[in-house]
Design a protein around this motif. Structure first.
Motif, short mmCIF file in Angstrom:
data_model
loop_
_atom_site.label_atom_id
_atom_site.label_comp_id
_atom_site.label_asym_id
_atom_site.label_seq_id
_atom_site.Cartn_x
_atom_site.Cartn_y
_atom_site.Cartn_z
N VAL A 1 0.09 3.54 -14.53
CA VAL A 1 -0.40 2.16 -14.55
C VAL A 1 0.35 1.42 -13.45
CG1 VAL A 1 -0.59 0.01 -15.87
CG2 VAL A 1 -0.92 2.23 -17.02
N VAL A 2 -0.39 0.81 -12.54
CA VAL A 2 0.19 0.16 -11.36
C VAL A 2 0.11 -1.36 -11.51
CG1 VAL A 2 0.06 -0.10 -8.85
CG2 VAL A 2 -0.49 2.11 -9.92
N LEU A 3 1.23 -2.02 -11.24
CA LEU A 3 1.29 -3.48 -11.33
C LEU A 3 1.13 -4.13 -9.97
CD1 LEU A 3 1.99 -6.21 -12.67
CD2 LEU A 3 4.41 -5.63 -12.37
N MET A 4 0.11 -5.02 -9.86
CA MET A 4 -0.11 -5.82 -8.66
C MET A 4 -0.52 -7.23 -9.10
SD MET A 4 -2.15 -2.98 -6.35
CE MET A 4 -2.06 -3.93 -4.84
N HIS A 5 -0.75 -8.11 -8.14
CA HIS A 5 -1.15 -9.49 -8.44
C HIS A 5 -2.29 -9.91 -7.52
CE1 HIS A 5 2.97 -9.18 -9.97
NE2 HIS A 5 2.67 -10.15 -10.81
N ASP A 6 -3.38 -10.40 -8.11
CA ASP A 6 -4.51 -10.81 -7.26
C ASP A 6 -4.41 -12.26 -6.83
OD1 ASP A 6 -4.99 -11.27 -10.02
OD2 ASP A 6 -7.12 -11.52 -9.71
N ILE A 7 -3.25 -12.90 -7.00
CA ILE A 7 -3.05 -14.25 -6.47
C ILE A 7 -2.49 -14.21 -5.05
CG2 ILE A 7 -2.74 -15.33 -8.72
CD1 ILE A 7 0.29 -15.28 -8.22
N HIS A 8 -2.09 -13.01 -4.60
CA HIS A 8 -1.48 -12.89 -3.26
C HIS A 8 -2.46 -12.24 -2.28
CE1 HIS A 8 2.14 -14.08 -5.20
NE2 HIS A 8 2.35 -12.93 -5.82
N PRO A 9 -2.81 -12.91 -1.19
CA PRO A 9 -3.72 -12.32 -0.20
C PRO A 9 -3.22 -10.98 0.33
CG PRO A 9 -3.42 -14.67 0.23
CD PRO A 9 -2.43 -14.30 -0.84
N THR A 10 -1.91 -10.85 0.49
CA THR A 10 -1.36 -9.60 1.03
C THR A 10 -1.57 -8.44 0.06
OG1 THR A 10 0.79 -10.40 0.21
CG2 THR A 10 0.35 -10.61 2.56
N SER A 11 -1.53 -8.71 -1.22
CA SER A 11 -1.76 -7.65 -2.21
C SER A 11 -3.21 -7.21 -2.19
CB SER A 11 -1.37 -8.15 -3.61
OG SER A 11 -0.01 -8.50 -3.66
N VAL A 12 -4.11 -8.19 -2.11
CA VAL A 12 -5.54 -7.86 -2.04
C VAL A 12 -5.84 -7.08 -0.77
CG1 VAL A 12 -7.85 -8.86 -1.86
CG2 VAL A 12 -6.19 -9.83 -3.46
N ALA A 13 -5.19 -7.46 0.32
CA ALA A 13 -5.41 -6.77 1.60
C ALA A 13 -4.92 -5.33 1.57
CB ALA A 13 -4.71 -7.54 2.73
N ALA A 14 -4.01 -5.02 0.66
CA ALA A 14 -3.48 -3.65 0.56
C ALA A 14 -4.43 -2.72 -0.18
CB ALA A 14 -2.13 -3.68 -0.17
N VAL A 15 -5.36 -3.26 -0.95
CA VAL A 15 -6.18 -2.45 -1.84
C VAL A 15 -7.11 -1.47 -1.11
CG1 VAL A 15 -8.02 -2.57 -3.58
CG2 VAL A 15 -5.99 -4.04 -3.76
N PRO A 16 -7.79 -1.84 -0.02
CA PRO A 16 -8.66 -0.85 0.64
C PRO A 16 -7.92 0.43 1.05
CG PRO A 16 -9.17 -3.04 1.43
CD PRO A 16 -7.94 -3.18 0.58
N GLU A 17 -6.71 0.30 1.58
CA GLU A 17 -5.95 1.48 1.97
C GLU A 17 -5.54 2.29 0.75
OE1 GLU A 17 -3.80 4.03 4.76
OE2 GLU A 17 -5.60 2.78 4.74
N ALA B 1 0.83 -1.21 0.00
CA ALA B 1 0.00 0.00 0.00
C ALA B 1 0.86 1.26 0.00
CB ALA B 1 -0.93 -0.02 1.21
N ARG B 2 1.90 1.26 0.83
CA ARG B 2 2.78 2.44 0.91
C ARG B 2 3.49 2.68 -0.41
NH1 ARG B 2 5.52 1.36 6.89
NH2 ARG B 2 3.75 2.16 8.14
N THR B 3 3.87 1.61 -1.11
CA THR B 3 4.55 1.75 -2.39
C THR B 3 3.65 2.43 -3.40
OG1 THR B 3 5.91 -0.22 -2.02
CG2 THR B 3 5.63 0.50 -4.29
N VAL B 4 2.41 1.97 -3.50
CA VAL B 4 1.49 2.56 -4.47
C VAL B 4 1.18 4.01 -4.10
CG1 VAL B 4 -0.81 2.42 -5.51
CG2 VAL B 4 0.48 0.33 -5.01
N ILE B 5 0.85 4.24 -2.85
CA ILE B 5 0.48 5.59 -2.40
C ILE B 5 1.66 6.55 -2.55
CG2 ILE B 5 -0.16 6.96 -0.37
CD1 ILE B 5 -1.73 4.40 0.54
N GLY B 6 2.86 6.08 -2.25
CA GLY B 6 4.04 6.94 -2.31
C GLY B 6 4.50 7.24 -3.72
N LYS B 7 4.23 6.37 -4.67
CA LYS B 7 4.74 6.55 -6.03
C LYS B 7 3.68 6.99 -7.03
CE LYS B 7 8.54 3.18 -5.71
NZ LYS B 7 9.15 1.97 -6.34
N ALA B 8 2.43 6.91 -6.67
CA ALA B 8 1.34 7.17 -7.63
C ALA B 8 1.38 8.59 -8.16
CB ALA B 8 0.00 6.91 -6.96
#
Length: 475
Positions: free
Chosen positions: A437-453, A425-432
């Protein structure tokens, strides 16, 4: 499969997912012309629809680092936990070896890929083939193995478990007789291989039945002959092999030829993954020339239960995103892909089994992308227009092999490496920045958990979440 130490032959990873083609009577690109002719006589098999396997979960992992590229997958089926445990151990062991040795070998752009294909999923039997490509390994680096589960006995079976113990000697003698005399086969060396129990199990690890009851054995390059001779295929007719089958082998033979409508492995609980029913209110009218836009993209799915959870997060903010889906996962979970499209998200192509497309022939690239596009269209009614090349590896050769438009990224969260929701979450928020275009993966629970923030903070900063194609069309 066993480790080869012989001279490498020149074939690339286009064969990874083509094991499925072999099973339907289409020759595997690993084969020579003679082997292709032999394979064609093996007879076809019924195609397994993985979406019908209740509770199926595809366990996937991948990197986006070209200097150490890997993508692995294997199935997790309720009731077949013993087989899942064996596949998990094999995949993790081989991946660990690649990451510690292959990535440090000094080889240019080493790649490791394990793809899956269902052989039979019917009655009380389950069969899976895992195909491995390790470009850092000696030889071709391409190998395959079949895994079997006996629901009646509640036990994992090796390929040799298809043959009754009392018939093992007769079976081995027949297989040897069909290999001896072929170009590249040393009869003395073959005798030694088959006489050693461990060696025998290692080379006789890829067997499947055809629809007419025959047994097809595939030997990896270097297993029973010189690597230059390629893959060897032995097909035992039904009349020959049937008397030698174990009780389990007989059931596999029967369920392959005449599949049941259901699969029952004795699972005490079969999870029913939640499929969100969010529906987009209409076309997105966001004007990215007037407001701050950002495109969140998610690779490698769909995954259970992660993709369903992600869709709910996105719906809460009316955010749209682009999903770059892997074909073998689309085939397993078309309901989730439909849910993505229904909610107004874009569904893109990420190849069938996540190989580095720049290392494939034009025909292999087309196969990887076209098969995935067909699966997406079957799920959503619409073909994709964009694709994300695995590892971001794209060149003129790849572009010329497809009409799809390539999409890379501006912000790499490296979420495949850092399984930490807060860090992602900090990476996306800090660099956006606007129009990123932001690269993430929906196969990782931790990545999905970062999305609300990510959604909460960037929404407060005035960002609008749009699909890649919408972003492109309004700039």
């Amino acid at each position: 499969m066993r480790t080869h130490s012989l001279v490498p032959s020149v074939l690339l990873i286009g064969a990874l997912s083509l094991t499925a083609a072999c099973s339907s009577g289409v020759p595997d690109v690993r084969s020579s012309a003679a082997e292709s002719a032999s394979a064609a006589t093996a007879g076809s098999v019924h195609v397994v629809d993985p979406s019908k396997i209740k509770g199926l979960r595809i366990v996937s992992d991948s990197s986006e680092q070209q200097s150490c590229a890997f993508a692995t997958s294997y199935p997790e089926v309720p009731g077949a936990e013993a087989m899942t445990a064996v596949m998990k151990k094999d995949v993790e062991r081989r991946l660990a070896t690649f990451r510690s040795a292959g990535c440090a070998s000094g080889a240019e752009g080493p790649e490791f890929n394990i793809s899956l294909h269902f052989l039979v999923a019917s009655g009380d039997v389950l069969g899976v083939r895992l195909t491995t490509q390790d470009t850092s390994a000696a030889g071709s680096g391409l190998s395959s193995a079949t895994y079997w589960y006996d629901g009646k006995a509640g036990a994992y079976r090796t390929a040799l478990g298809l043959i009754a113990d009392a018939s093992r000697d007769a079976f081995l003698t027949e297989v040897e007789s069909r290999l001896k005399g072929r170009d590249g086969v040393d009869g003395t060396a073959l005798d030694s291989t088959f006489a050693d129990q461990a060696e025998r199990a290692a080379v006789l690890d890829d067997m499947e039945f055809t629809a007419n009851g025959g047994l097809r054995l595939t030997f990896d390059r270097g297993d029973v002959g010189v690597p230059a001779a390629g893959v060897y295929v032995v097909v035992l007719p039904s009349a020959t092999v049937t008397p030698w089958l174990s009780a389990f082998g007989a059931r596999v033979q029967r369920q392959t030829g005449t599949p049941s409508s259901t699969l029952d492995l004795g699972a005490t609980h079969t999870p029913e993954p939640a499929v969100p029913t969010h529906t987009a209110s209409g076309d997105d009218d966001t004007d990215c020339a007037q407001v701050k836009c950002i495109a969140l993209t998610f690779d490698d799915g769909p995954a259970v239960p992660e993709t369903g959870t992600l869709l709910t997060h996105l719906a809460q903010y009316k955010a749209r995103a682009t999903f770059f889906t892997v074909g073998q996962n689309v085939a397993a979970h078309p309901d989730l892909v439909r849910a993505e499209a229904r909610a107004g998200h874009e569904v893109g192509n990420h190849s069938w089994s996540h190989p580095d497309l720049t290392k494939l022939t034009s025909e292999q690239i087309a196969y990887q992308l076209n098969r995935t596009s067909a699966a997406i269209k079957a799920a959503t009614g619409k073909e994709p227009t964009v694709f994300r090349p695995p590892y971001g590896a794209v060149d003129a050769h790849v572009k010329a092999a497809t009409t799809l438009s390539p999409v890379l990224w501006d912000v790499d969260t490296e979420d495949w490496k850092y399984r930490d929701a807060t860090k992602v979450a900090r990476t996306v928020i800090g660099k956006a920045e606007r129009n990123d275009v932001v690269l993430m993966h929906d196969i990782h629970p931790t990545s999905v958990a970062a999305v609300p923030e990510i959604l909460r903070v960037l929404t407060a900063q005035g960002f609008h979440f749009v699909t890649v194609s919408h972003l492109r069309s309004t700039l």
